[in-house]
Design a protein around this motif. Sequence first.
Motif, PDB file in Angstrom:
ATOM      1  N   UNK A 120     -18.871  11.691  18.072  1.00  0.00           N
ATOM      2  CA  UNK A 120     -19.466  12.361  17.221  1.00  0.00           C
ATOM      3  C   UNK A 120     -19.820  14.203  17.335  1.00  0.00           C
ATOM      4  N   UNK A 121     -19.001  14.421  18.789  1.00  0.00           N
ATOM      5  CA  UNK A 121     -18.824  15.350  19.569  1.00  0.00           C
ATOM      6  C   UNK A 121     -18.126  16.450  18.325  1.00  0.00           C
ATOM      7  N   UNK A 122     -17.265  16.277  17.253  1.00  0.00           N
ATOM      8  CA  UNK A 122     -16.892  17.388  16.590  1.00  0.00           C
ATOM      9  C   UNK A 122     -17.225  17.267  15.090  1.00  0.00           C
ATOM     10  N   UNK A 123     -18.284  16.724  14.755  1.00  0.00           N
ATOM     11  CA  UNK A 123     -19.098  16.345  14.000  1.00  0.00           C
ATOM     12  C   UNK A 123     -19.534  17.745  13.251  1.00  0.00           C
ATOM     13  N   UNK A 124     -19.077  18.635  12.760  1.00  0.00           N
ATOM     14  CA  UNK A 124     -19.497  19.583  12.809  1.00  0.00           C
ATOM     15  C   UNK A 124     -21.195  19.805  12.135  1.00  0.00           C
ATOM     16  N   UNK A 180     -29.963  13.756  15.227  1.00  0.00           N
ATOM     17  CA  UNK A 180     -28.709  14.003  14.503  1.00  0.00           C
ATOM     18  C   UNK A 180     -28.346  15.377  15.640  1.00  0.00           C
ATOM     19  N   UNK A 181     -28.014  15.068  16.717  1.00  0.00           N
ATOM     20  CA  UNK A 181     -28.257  16.341  18.236  1.00  0.00           C
ATOM     21  C   UNK A 181     -26.655  15.618  18.804  1.00  0.00           C
ATOM     22  N   UNK A 182     -26.285  16.159  19.700  1.00  0.00           N
ATOM     23  CA  UNK A 182     -25.359  15.436  20.758  1.00  0.00           C
ATOM     24  C   UNK A 182     -26.021  14.486  21.840  1.00  0.00           C
ATOM     25  N   UNK A 183     -24.907  13.835  21.772  1.00  0.00           N
ATOM     26  CA  UNK A 183     -25.622  12.790  23.165  1.00  0.00           C
ATOM     27  C   UNK A 183     -24.579  12.952  24.499  1.00  0.00           C
ATOM     28  N   UNK A 184     -25.122  12.972  25.612  1.00  0.00           N
ATOM     29  CA  UNK A 184     -24.642  12.912  27.027  1.00  0.00           C
ATOM     30  C   UNK A 184     -24.615  11.187  27.264  1.00  0.00           C
ATOM     31  N   UNK A 185     -23.805  10.374  27.854  1.00  0.00           N
ATOM     32  CA  UNK A 185     -24.200   9.488  28.548  1.00  0.00           C
ATOM     33  C   UNK A 185     -24.048   9.118  30.261  1.00  0.00           C
ATOM     34  N   UNK A 186     -25.149   9.314  30.680  1.00  0.00           N
ATOM     35  CA  UNK A 186     -25.371   9.174  32.368  1.00  0.00           C
ATOM     36  C   UNK A 186     -24.490   8.346  33.193  1.00  0.00           C
ATOM     37  N   UNK A 187     -23.961   7.182  33.035  1.00  0.00           N
ATOM     38  CA  UNK A 187     -23.513   5.736  33.485  1.00  0.00           C
ATOM     39  C   UNK A 187     -24.072   5.112  34.284  1.00  0.00           C
ATOM     40  N   UNK A 188     -25.451   4.705  34.052  1.00  0.00           N
ATOM     41  CA  UNK A 188     -26.366   4.753  34.601  1.00  0.00           C
ATOM     42  C   UNK A 188     -27.633   4.749  35.098  1.00  0.00           C
ATOM     43  N   UNK A 189     -27.982   4.570  36.227  1.00  0.00           N
ATOM     44  CA  UNK A 189     -29.720   5.338  36.529  1.00  0.00           C
ATOM     45  C   UNK A 189     -29.680   5.398  37.805  1.00  0.00           C
ATOM     46  N   UNK A 203     -12.776   6.931  26.809  1.00  0.00           N
ATOM     47  CA  UNK A 203     -14.334   7.580  26.803  1.00  0.00           C
ATOM     48  C   UNK A 203     -13.829   8.802  26.939  1.00  0.00           C
ATOM     49  N   UNK A 204     -14.988   9.783  25.627  1.00  0.00           N
ATOM     50  CA  UNK A 204     -14.801  11.064  25.567  1.00  0.00           C
ATOM     51  C   UNK A 204     -15.159  11.602  26.965  1.00  0.00           C
ATOM     52  N   UNK A 205     -14.267  12.728  26.765  1.00  0.00           N
ATOM     53  CA  UNK A 205     -14.543  13.742  27.883  1.00  0.00           C
ATOM     54  C   UNK A 205     -15.999  14.265  28.125  1.00  0.00           C
ATOM     55  N   UNK A 206     -16.118  14.449  26.937  1.00  0.00           N
ATOM     56  CA  UNK A 206     -17.226  15.409  26.447  1.00  0.00           C
ATOM     57  C   UNK A 206     -18.726  15.007  26.890  1.00  0.00           C
ATOM     58  N   UNK A 207     -18.911  13.876  26.694  1.00  0.00           N
ATOM     59  CA  UNK A 207     -20.025  13.368  26.587  1.00  0.00           C
ATOM     60  C   UNK A 207     -20.060  11.856  26.663  1.00  0.00           C
ATOM     61  N   UNK A 208     -18.820  10.874  26.662  1.00  0.00           N
ATOM     62  CA  UNK A 208     -19.167   9.803  27.985  1.00  0.00           C
ATOM     63  C   UNK A 208     -19.114   8.750  26.444  1.00  0.00           C
ATOM     64  N   UNK A 209     -19.302   9.095  25.228  1.00  0.00           N
ATOM     65  CA  UNK A 209     -18.770   7.898  24.576  1.00  0.00           C
ATOM     66  C   UNK A 209     -17.113   7.343  24.252  1.00  0.00           C
ATOM     67  N   UNK A 210     -17.199   6.336  24.036  1.00  0.00           N
ATOM     68  CA  UNK A 210     -15.983   5.769  23.858  1.00  0.00           C
ATOM     69  C   UNK A 210     -15.473   5.525  22.200  1.00  0.00           C
ATOM     70  N   UNK A 211     -14.469   6.111  22.589  1.00  0.00           N
ATOM     71  CA  UNK A 211     -13.844   6.679  21.118  1.00  0.00           C
ATOM     72  C   UNK A 211     -12.823   6.148  20.886  1.00  0.00           C
ATOM     73  N   UNK A 212     -11.986   6.267  19.671  1.00  0.00           N
ATOM     74  CA  UNK A 212     -10.584   6.395  20.024  1.00  0.00           C
ATOM     75  C   UNK A 212      -9.813   7.238  20.223  1.00  0.00           C
ATOM     76  N   UNK A 213     -10.974   8.942  19.881  1.00  0.00           N
ATOM     77  CA  UNK A 213     -10.251  10.267  19.526  1.00  0.00           C
ATOM     78  C   UNK A 213     -11.049  10.789  20.537  1.00  0.00           C
ATOM     79  N   UNK A 214     -10.542  11.864  21.426  1.00  0.00           N
ATOM     80  CA  UNK A 214     -11.362  12.589  22.457  1.00  0.00           C
ATOM     81  C   UNK A 214     -11.183  14.038  22.064  1.00  0.00           C
ATOM     82  N   UNK A 215     -12.059  14.773  21.748  1.00  0.00           N
ATOM     83  CA  UNK A 215     -13.209  14.636  21.803  1.00  0.00           C
ATOM     84  C   UNK A 215     -13.603  13.776  20.554  1.00  0.00           C
ATOM     85  N   UNK A 216     -15.206  12.831  21.009  1.00  0.00           N
ATOM     86  CA  UNK A 216     -15.470  11.805  20.305  1.00  0.00           C
ATOM     87  C   UNK A 216     -15.598  12.142  18.826  1.00  0.00           C
TER      88      UNK A 216
END
Length: 197
Positions: free
Chosen positions: A70-74, A100-109, A55-68
């Motif tokens: 998306x978060x590192x895309x300038x 085309x912005x950033x995301x934040x994964x809540x992890x549920x509702x 998981x990305x420490x910033x947004x919660x997405x899953x990726x092979x890099x952290x930050x993901x």
Amino acid sequence: MGGPEVDRLIGLLSKLPGLGPRSARRAALKMLQQPEARMLPLAVALTEAARAVRPCADCGNIDSQDPCSICTDEQRDRSIICVVEGVGDLWALERARVHHGLYHVLGGTLSALSGIGPEDLTVPGLLNRIAEGDVAEVILALGSTVDGAATAHWLTDQLRPTGVVVTRVGQGVPMGGALDVLDDGTLAAALRTRRGV
């Protein structure tokens, strides 16, 4: 049928979303008929993904890099954060190419029936991101379920003191609909017609 190894394979496959016992048997048979071409590459890919993806420490997405990625895309608009329930919703929006912005994964509702309370969601991380950056808008892209609506209402109250503009996805998301099963056009319409909360 094919021994305990085959039964275990079918049992594991049948736990995947969209695969019941019958579909799992068909998938297992197809792989076993050509193990060198189908099964072994799948085993390698599964092992590599299990080791590399996190998981990305910033947004919660899953990726092979952290930050993901998306978060590192300038090229991303860092003034907008789109809040989603889960990674599947994030991937659906990315597939539709409408945000085309950033995301934040809540992890549920929030859900009293499922025992999910505010402490189970990643709201503190979202508030920290807003406090640290130049976030001007938060889009609540939560499903049109009772739990999604309750979470959006509660989250709006939490975000109000930050001064950011809070919007919700608009038309296109049916009542009871989950974002990760909607088509790209519906997702695009929903994001374009977002409205203030």
